[in-house]
Design a protein around this motif. Structure first.
Motif, mmCIF file in Angstrom:
data_model
loop_
_atom_site.group_PDB
_atom_site.id
_atom_site.type_symbol
_atom_site.label_atom_id
_atom_site.label_comp_id
_atom_site.label_asym_id
_atom_site.label_seq_id
_atom_site.Cartn_x
_atom_site.Cartn_y
_atom_site.Cartn_z
ATOM 1 N N LEU A 235 34.951 40.415 33.014
ATOM 2 C CA LEU A 235 36.341 40.506 32.738
ATOM 3 C C LEU A 235 37.259 40.237 33.699
ATOM 4 O O LEU A 235 38.504 40.233 33.104
ATOM 5 N N TYR A 238 40.312 38.149 31.711
ATOM 6 C CA TYR A 238 41.439 38.933 31.227
ATOM 7 C C TYR A 238 42.333 39.347 32.292
ATOM 8 O O TYR A 238 43.730 38.980 31.944
ATOM 9 N N TYR A 239 41.966 39.724 33.467
ATOM 10 C CA TYR A 239 43.168 40.028 34.369
ATOM 11 C C TYR A 239 43.891 38.807 34.891
ATOM 12 O O TYR A 239 44.979 38.833 35.171
ATOM 13 N N GLU A 243 45.970 39.658 30.404
ATOM 14 C CA GLU A 243 45.595 40.175 29.103
ATOM 15 C C GLU A 243 45.012 41.639 29.399
ATOM 16 O O GLU A 243 44.547 42.201 28.242
ATOM 17 N N HIS A 244 45.033 42.225 30.524
ATOM 18 C CA HIS A 244 44.262 43.322 30.807
ATOM 19 C C HIS A 244 44.824 44.693 30.206
ATOM 20 O O HIS A 244 43.948 45.603 30.116
ATOM 21 N N ASP A 246 46.477 45.272 27.518
ATOM 22 C CA ASP A 246 46.200 45.705 26.047
ATOM 23 C C ASP A 246 44.741 45.397 25.702
ATOM 24 O O ASP A 246 44.460 45.362 24.434
ATOM 25 N N ASN A 247 43.733 45.141 26.439
ATOM 26 C CA ASN A 247 42.374 44.913 26.122
ATOM 27 C C ASN A 247 41.622 46.159 25.942
ATOM 28 O O ASN A 247 41.368 46.819 26.813
ATOM 29 N N PRO A 248 41.179 46.184 24.725
ATOM 30 C CA PRO A 248 40.403 47.496 24.307
ATOM 31 C C PRO A 248 39.191 47.325 25.320
ATOM 32 O O PRO A 248 38.606 48.780 25.443
ATOM 33 N N LEU A 249 38.502 46.587 25.834
ATOM 34 C CA LEU A 249 37.473 46.438 26.585
ATOM 35 C C LEU A 249 37.646 47.124 27.967
ATOM 36 O O LEU A 249 36.619 47.451 28.747
ATOM 37 N N LEU A 250 38.689 47.174 28.089
ATOM 38 C CA LEU A 250 39.211 47.747 29.668
ATOM 39 C C LEU A 250 39.875 49.102 29.471
ATOM 40 O O LEU A 250 40.421 49.677 30.684
ATOM 41 N N ARG A 251 40.090 49.591 28.428
ATOM 42 C CA ARG A 251 40.824 50.711 28.195
ATOM 43 C C ARG A 251 40.270 52.204 29.010
ATOM 44 O O ARG A 251 40.948 52.957 29.375
#
Length: 315
Positions: A235, A238-239, A243-244, A246-251
């Motif tokens: 991940l 994304y950082y 993009e971190h 708003d990313n659902p994978l990092l919620r």
């Protein structure tokens, strides 16, 4: 107006003093200028502060080095309204100027010396200041290691940061602390990292605070709770791209807010990084200081919401 270039000869690949001297000689500016070459850590802060105390006429100081040099200069200029600060990037990171478009604007000395002055916020940490990002946990440990890495052969710029990341992944994924934002506890336990941002980039290419505004009176607070090393490796892109948030994978592992004051308590020796400068302690009171500094923005430079082209930022 007097222009004073504060040169850190140990910043970047080589001493930039001859390059700056030659460029200024060819430019032949109509206003007086001078060059001061620092001799030791902390020298820039002391020189700028002493100069501001002795001379109350309008002064422009240009930090010639990396983020650490800029940090020293802004700490010397803090509290002196007749002093403005600019940056001539010749260091390994130069993250703060990415907010305004990056290196290509700030390496033009003519555009820099004729640039306009924009009021920007600063972040006060106990009795010290940062202009870009204050970070802790994984990133502070990485930054401390990067300082050593970047003096090794072939480990300049981003390579030093990535090398430090790999080593820190082995032993630095949990850091216990309590974090309160504007009086409300946001975290009391283990974190992977936490960034308190005024600018938007850190580590040379990581857009840690994509919503940052250097003049909104707020600190961008982003806490990442511990995750597995495997997930971190998947991940981190994304950082890097910003993009971190708003990313659902990092919620499940990111906690984000804005605030004016942050209080952090931790065990003694807790590392904190102010614009790349490492400090340690157990209690930190951190607050946004609105419009605290006049920052020199070159002609043509401006903030872009989608970030900068990193291909042009490598050193």
């Amino acid at each position: 107006m007097r222009h004073i270039f504060i040169v850190n000869p140990r910043s970047g690949h080589q001493d930039a003093t001859p390059v700056i001297q030659k460029a200024l000689s060819e430019l032949n500016p109509s206003e007086p200028y001078e060059i001061y070459v620092t001799s030791a850590p902390g020298d820039a802060t002391q020189y700028v502060r002493t100069r501001c105390q002795a001379d109350t006429s309008p002064l422009r100081f240009y930090a010639c080095g990396g983020d650490g040099t800029l940090n020293e200069v802004i700490n010397g200029a803090a509290g002196f309204d007749h002093a403005a600060v600019g940056c001539y990037p010749c260091g390994s990171g130069n993250d703060f100027i990415k907010y305004f478009g990056g290196r290509k604007f700030f390496t033009d000395l003519g555009a820099l010396m004729s640039g306009h002055e924009q009021r920007v916020d600063m972040i006060r940490v106990n009795d010290r200041y940062a202009i870009n990002v204050v970070n802790m946990g994984f990133e502070a440990k990485t930054a401390a290691r990067m300082i050593r890495f970047r003096h090794l052969p072939l480990m300049h710029g981003y390579r030093a940061y990535y090398g430090a990341i790999v080593l820190t992944l082995i032993d630095g994924v949990r850091h216990r602390c309590k974090i309160a934002v504007d009086g409300e506890t946001m975290m009391d336990g283990n974190i992977l990292l936490c960034t308190l941002a005024n600018g938007d980039y850190v580590g040379g290419s990581f857009r840690c605070a994509p919503r940052a505004d250097v003049a909104d009176g707020q600190i961008e607070v982003c806490i990442v709770t511990p995750i597995s090393r495997f997930r971190f490796a998947r991940l981190i892109g994304y950082y890097q791209r910003g993009e971190h948030l708003d990313n659902p994978l990092l919620r499940d592992c990111i906690h984000y807010c804005r605030g004016r004051k942050v209080v952090i308590d931790a065990d003694p020796g807790f590392l904190m990084c102010l614009d790349g400068e490492i400090t340690s302690g157990s209690h930190f009171e951190i607050e946004n200081v609105p419009s605290a500094l006049r920052f020199i923005v070159p002609e043509g430079a401006a903030h872009h919401a989608d970030g900068v082209n990193m291909a042009g930022e490598a050193v």
